[in-house]
Design a protein around this motif. Structure first.
Motif, PDB file in Angstrom:
ATOM      1  N   HIS A 216       0.724  -1.047  -0.279  1.00 37.93           N
ATOM      2  CA  HIS A 216       0.013   0.098   0.108  1.00 37.93           C
ATOM      3  C   HIS A 216       0.409   1.506  -0.009  1.00 37.93           C
ATOM      4  O   HIS A 216       0.057   2.466  -0.864  1.00 37.93           O
ATOM      5  CB  HIS A 216      -0.972   0.544   1.325  1.00 37.93           C
ATOM      6  CG  HIS A 216      -0.235   0.113   2.198  1.00 37.93           C
ATOM      7  ND1 HIS A 216      -0.120   0.932   3.323  1.00 37.93           N
ATOM      8  CD2 HIS A 216      -0.173  -1.131   3.054  1.00 37.93           C
ATOM      9  CE1 HIS A 216       0.848   0.680   4.599  1.00 37.93           C
ATOM     10  NE2 HIS A 216       0.146  -0.598   4.755  1.00 37.93           N
ATOM     11  N   GLN A 233       1.338   8.566   6.249  1.00 37.72           N
ATOM     12  CA  GLN A 233       0.021   7.902   6.503  1.00 37.72           C
ATOM     13  C   GLN A 233      -0.264   6.509   6.338  1.00 37.72           C
ATOM     14  O   GLN A 233      -1.062   5.378   6.541  1.00 37.72           O
ATOM     15  CB  GLN A 233      -1.060   8.572   6.230  1.00 37.72           C
ATOM     16  CG  GLN A 233      -1.622   9.409   5.877  1.00 37.72           C
ATOM     17  CD  GLN A 233      -2.823   9.926   7.815  1.00 37.72           C
ATOM     18  OE1 GLN A 233      -3.267   8.811   7.995  1.00 37.72           O
ATOM     19  NE2 GLN A 233      -2.621  10.648   8.238  1.00 37.72           N
ATOM     20  N   ASP A 234       0.598   5.784   5.927  1.00 39.21           N
ATOM     21  CA  ASP A 234       1.096   4.821   5.305  1.00 39.21           C
ATOM     22  C   ASP A 234       2.329   3.648   5.657  1.00 39.21           C
ATOM     23  O   ASP A 234       2.325   2.566   6.539  1.00 39.21           O
ATOM     24  CB  ASP A 234       1.341   4.495   3.750  1.00 39.21           C
ATOM     25  CG  ASP A 234      -0.312   5.416   3.462  1.00 39.21           C
ATOM     26  OD1 ASP A 234      -0.977   3.450   2.300  1.00 39.21           O
ATOM     27  OD2 ASP A 234      -0.169   6.039   3.219  1.00 39.21           O
ATOM     28  N   ARG A 237       1.860   5.206  10.317  1.00 36.50           N
ATOM     29  CA  ARG A 237       0.494   4.423  11.247  1.00 36.50           C
ATOM     30  C   ARG A 237       0.536   3.246  11.212  1.00 36.50           C
ATOM     31  O   ARG A 237       0.534   2.661  12.341  1.00 36.50           O
ATOM     32  CB  ARG A 237      -0.267   4.659  10.348  1.00 36.50           C
ATOM     33  CG  ARG A 237      -1.782   5.359  11.210  1.00 36.50           C
ATOM     34  CD  ARG A 237      -2.708   5.592   9.751  1.00 36.50           C
ATOM     35  NE  ARG A 237      -4.044   5.008  10.422  1.00 36.50           N
ATOM     36  CZ  ARG A 237      -4.912   6.422  11.122  1.00 36.50           C
ATOM     37  NH1 ARG A 237      -4.665   7.594  10.804  1.00 36.50           N
ATOM     38  NH2 ARG A 237      -6.201   6.214  11.151  1.00 36.50           N
ATOM     39  N   THR A 238       0.757   2.465  10.236  1.00 35.90           N
ATOM     40  CA  THR A 238       1.045   0.696  10.342  1.00 35.90           C
ATOM     41  C   THR A 238       2.205  -0.314  11.190  1.00 35.90           C
ATOM     42  O   THR A 238       1.973  -0.476  11.803  1.00 35.90           O
ATOM     43  CB  THR A 238       0.766   0.397   8.658  1.00 35.90           C
ATOM     44  OG1 THR A 238       2.022   0.662   8.299  1.00 35.90           O
ATOM     45  CG2 THR A 238      -0.220   0.570   8.144  1.00 35.90           C
ATOM     46  N   MET A 311      -5.724   2.021  16.852  1.00 32.60           N
ATOM     47  CA  MET A 311      -4.419   1.705  15.725  1.00 32.60           C
ATOM     48  C   MET A 311      -4.585   1.403  14.877  1.00 32.60           C
ATOM     49  O   MET A 311      -3.962   1.572  13.253  1.00 32.60           O
ATOM     50  CB  MET A 311      -2.474   1.388  15.390  1.00 32.60           C
ATOM     51  CG  MET A 311      -2.437   2.544  17.345  1.00 32.60           C
ATOM     52  SD  MET A 311      -1.051   1.923  17.837  1.00 32.60           S
ATOM     53  CE  MET A 311      -0.946   0.649  18.434  1.00 32.60           C
ATOM     54  N   ASP A 312      -5.332   0.255  14.742  1.00 31.52           N
ATOM     55  CA  ASP A 312      -5.560  -0.485  13.348  1.00 31.52           C
ATOM     56  C   ASP A 312      -7.083  -1.031  13.356  1.00 31.52           C
ATOM     57  O   ASP A 312      -7.293  -1.892  14.577  1.00 31.52           O
ATOM     58  CB  ASP A 312      -4.588  -2.518  13.693  1.00 31.52           C
ATOM     59  CG  ASP A 312      -4.894  -2.822  12.269  1.00 31.52           C
ATOM     60  OD1 ASP A 312      -6.021  -2.663  11.479  1.00 31.52           O
ATOM     61  OD2 ASP A 312      -3.686  -3.552  12.354  1.00 31.52           O
ATOM     62  N   PRO A 313      -8.090  -0.281  12.211  1.00 26.33           N
ATOM     63  CA  PRO A 313      -8.968  -1.541  12.791  1.00 26.33           C
ATOM     64  C   PRO A 313      -9.240  -2.483  12.270  1.00 26.33           C
ATOM     65  O   PRO A 313     -10.668  -2.790  13.030  1.00 26.33           O
ATOM     66  CB  PRO A 313     -10.223  -0.759  11.238  1.00 26.33           C
ATOM     67  CG  PRO A 313      -8.545   0.266  10.429  1.00 26.33           C
ATOM     68  CD  PRO A 313      -7.199   0.082  11.197  1.00 26.33           C
ATOM     69  N   ARG A 314      -8.329  -3.639  12.131  1.00 22.70           N
ATOM     70  CA  ARG A 314      -8.794  -4.671  11.830  1.00 22.70           C
ATOM     71  C   ARG A 314      -8.375  -5.728  13.175  1.00 22.70           C
ATOM     72  O   ARG A 314      -9.150  -6.600  13.217  1.00 22.70           O
ATOM     73  CB  ARG A 314      -7.520  -5.183  10.898  1.00 22.70           C
ATOM     74  CG  ARG A 314      -7.748  -5.288   9.543  1.00 22.70           C
ATOM     75  CD  ARG A 314      -7.046  -5.707   8.430  1.00 22.70           C
ATOM     76  NE  ARG A 314      -5.192  -5.309   9.480  1.00 22.70           N
ATOM     77  CZ  ARG A 314      -4.245  -4.979   8.480  1.00 22.70           C
ATOM     78  NH1 ARG A 314      -4.066  -5.986   7.581  1.00 22.70           N
ATOM     79  NH2 ARG A 314      -2.986  -4.902   9.442  1.00 22.70           N
TER      80      ARG A 314
END
Lengths: 321, 325
Positions: A216, A233-234, A237-238, A311-314
């Protein structure tokens, strides 16, 4: 979510129960106790000893003593100090000492993060180049320098060498003298913060490098997003989830109290309280300090786990597996 | 005659690895007209993706574009600054990658990901950007786009995610859309839907498409022209129908032979023996010669030039057109 919280809470209580039994048994096995500490080992007066044991409840069978302490814990009563602060409730003492430890932990973690983030990001973006090498060496030094050595070195430099009043430790409440409060906590905070800063920055570097290779990030570049946008953002964040785990560990470790550093800098925190308690053979005090430290650790871990979902919507708790 | 949208001339892209220099793209030229569909076919490691990434100027260390020109509407992209390229990427040229799950940011909603592209390329208010994101999702056939725009990638199915990626890629009405094996991870039925969608969009916007695939059957239904690549070089180029009627390069024939016929036909599919050569130490002569049934002395010694055997056709083979009974 509610089911997850309930489960975590239950496990936390279970862990506390097991550790409480462990601490309690260990302290009873160790020779010498509050009675020896109070009247001295040489004073051979069986009558007085027996009297004292009865008064302190130490004559009761093991399980009754344990049950008394545990019952108190559930009611929020951590017992009464027998030796160190004769007759004072342990709860109040711990609360006061924890305040100092928490302030130290806050300053220490703030410094660690302020150093670790720029260092970790720079090391990742200039991988295998000068900033990376410099930070790698500094981090290695930070991790491998023992706290007692760094602490003594700082005291020798600032306290002895430069003859600064705040360079030799001690504690001033924030309300009395905010600047003095900060200065006195600064050196011990640096001592405690170095290896946390090193660990966090190394983790951040690894995590960013991993995130940089993700697809991504390539998509973001292919969409013409500027460097600043996709780095924040990429990539950042991740990359945060594993880093937050490490930060949480650091926070937990710092809040448990730092034995050596607190003693070196004469700070009335949880760590120095524990050592004083042990020397004084103040059993109720020691066992309650330890159980509180364990409780803090469990609470911090839970907060860290819950923060992943932010932090991680998953990551969602309680629904499905 | 349509205007030429993209013209690649003598592109050389190499990767300087510790093991040696990888000649990923070795002096290739190709062109793509406005609204035209070009299929670029080859096995993994043939240089298809590197060609596309070179056009995007997204080749990263240890890779380097070492020669040639990439003319987009007549302007050489290799002369542009990184800033200028940022304005071209996502707006004039966009690229959709194969794995839609990993190609989307897991921590942002689909809407956030589309609107941020709009934010950098178009002058729209926040409200207009979100309205447009919903509109784009509707356009690529995502049901209930008003709700879907607020969802995260993991809440989408594979086909829906690929649609969302396409929506992002076409959000600023690009003139060139590069699709890098966009349907590899999808079911055949979904694959067909995705290509139908791209076909529609292509017609609506007169968008040129550069489709990278290893699947010649996809090319047959979707592309106007095909370029076949092998080990960093173009070995054959032809209009789609001509290629299927009369493939000239033995490698192309091998690729076509590995597609199962629709009815009757052979029980066994042909396969090409051997594997793609090591791009660090390529064989002398023709790159394909070690695997070629027709190869002889000259093929092993001399590299065949790219010749023009007919209108719109190119082939690099000493034995072009021979079937070798």
């Amino acid at each position: 979510m509610r089911a997850y919280l309930a489960k975590r809470f239950l496990f936390g209580v279970l862990t506390l129960l097991v550790t409480s039994l462990l601490i309690f048994s260990l302290l009873r096995v160790v020779p010498g106790g509050p009675v020896d500490a109070l009247i001295g080992e040489e004073w051979d007066d069986p009558e007085l000893r027996a009297q004292l044991r009865r008064d302190l409840g130490l004559d009761l069978p093991f399980h009754r003593q344990y049950a008394r302490w545990l019952g108190g814990l559930f009611r929020g009563d951590l017992g009464v100090s027998l030796v160190l602060y004769r007759g004072e409730p342990v709860g109040g003492i711990i609360l006061e000492r924890f305040g100092v430890t928490a302030q130290l932990a806050f300053i220490s973690l703030t410094i660690a993060l302020l150093v670790a983030f720029p260092a970790g990001i720079a090391a990742a973006l200039w991988k295998e180049r000068l900033p990376d090498h410099v930070f790698r060496i500094v981090a290695l030094g930070g991790i491998s320098t023992p706290n007692f050595f760094l602490g003594i070195a700082l005291i020798v430099m600032f306290g002895v060498g430069l003859r600064l009043k705040w360079g030799v430790g001690g504690y001033v409440p924030f309300g009395e003298d905010p600047w003095g409060w900060f200065l006195r906590l600064l050196l011990p905070a640096i001592v405690l913060g170095t290896d946390h800063a090193a660990t966090i920055s190394r983790m951040l570097r690894a995590s960013i490098l991993e995130a940089l290779g993700r697809n991504h990030v390539l998509t973001a570049k292919a969409m013409g997003l500027p460097r600043k946008e996709f780095l924040i953002q990429d990539v950042l964040r991740t990359a945060m989830v594993p880093v937050v785990t490490v930060i949480g560990n650091s926070a937990g470790a710092l809040l448990d109290g730092a034995v050596i550093t607190e003693i070196l800098f004469r700070l009335p925190g949880l760590g120095s309280l524990l050592v004083q308690g042990v020397y004084a053979r103040d059993l109720p005090l020691v066992q309650s300090v330890v159980i509180v430290a364990v409780g803090i650790r469990i609470a911090v871990n839970l907060i860290v786990d819950l923060s992943y979902a932010l932090m991680d919507p998953r990551i969602r708790y309680g629904r499905g597996q | 005659m349509t205007e030429v949208l993209l013209r690649i001339e003598d592109l050389v892209t190499r990767f300087y690895t510790e093991l040696g220099v990888v000649k990923a793209v070795d002096g290739n030229s190709l062109h793509l007209g406005e609204g035209e569909s070009l299929g670029v076919v080859g096995e993994s490691g043939s240089g298809k993706t590197v060609t596309a990434l070179s056009v995007m100027r997204l080749i990263e260390n240890p890779g380097r574009i070492e020669g040639g020109r990439i003319l987009f509407r007549g302007e050489d992209l290799l002369q542009k600054s990184e800033r200028q390229m940022q304005r071209i990427r996502g707006k004039d040229i966009t690229m959709v990658f194969q794995d839609s799950l990993s190609s989307l940011n897991p921590t942002l909603t689909i809407g956030e990901q589309i609107t941020r592209v709009l934010r950098f390329h178009l002058r729209l208010s926040r409200r207009e950007r979100w309205r447009r994101a919903v509109e784009l999702l509707r356009q690529v056939g995502i049901p209930e786009p008003e709700q879907r725009v607020k969802h995260y990638p993991h809440q989408f199915s594979g086909g829906m995610r690929q649609r969302a990626l396409i929506a992002m890629a076409i959000s600023c009405s690009p003139q060139l859309l590069i699709l890098d094996e966009p349907t590899t991870a999808l079911d055949v039925t979904i694959e067909a839907q995705i290509f139908e969608l791209v076909e529609e969009l292509k017609r609506a916007f007169r968008m040129g498409t550069f489709l990278i695939t290893h699947d010649l059957s996809v090319v047959a239904t979707f592309c106007d022209r095909v370029v076949i690549m092998y080990a960093g070089k173009i070995v054959e180029e032809a209009p789609v129908t001509a290629l299927y009627d009369r493939p000239l390069h033995p490698y192309t024939r091998g690729l076509l032979g590995s597609i199962p016929p629709l009815e009757g036909g052979k029980a066994r599919l042909d396969s090409i023996p051997g594997e793609v050569p090591d791009l660090i130490s390529l064989p002398p002569g023709c790159n394909f010669s070690p695997r070629c049934r027709l190869a002889d002395e000259r093929c092993w010694r001399e590299e065949p030039p790219l010749e023009h055997p007919g209108p719109g056709r190119r082939v690099a083979c000493w034995k072009a057109g021979e079937t070798g009974g």
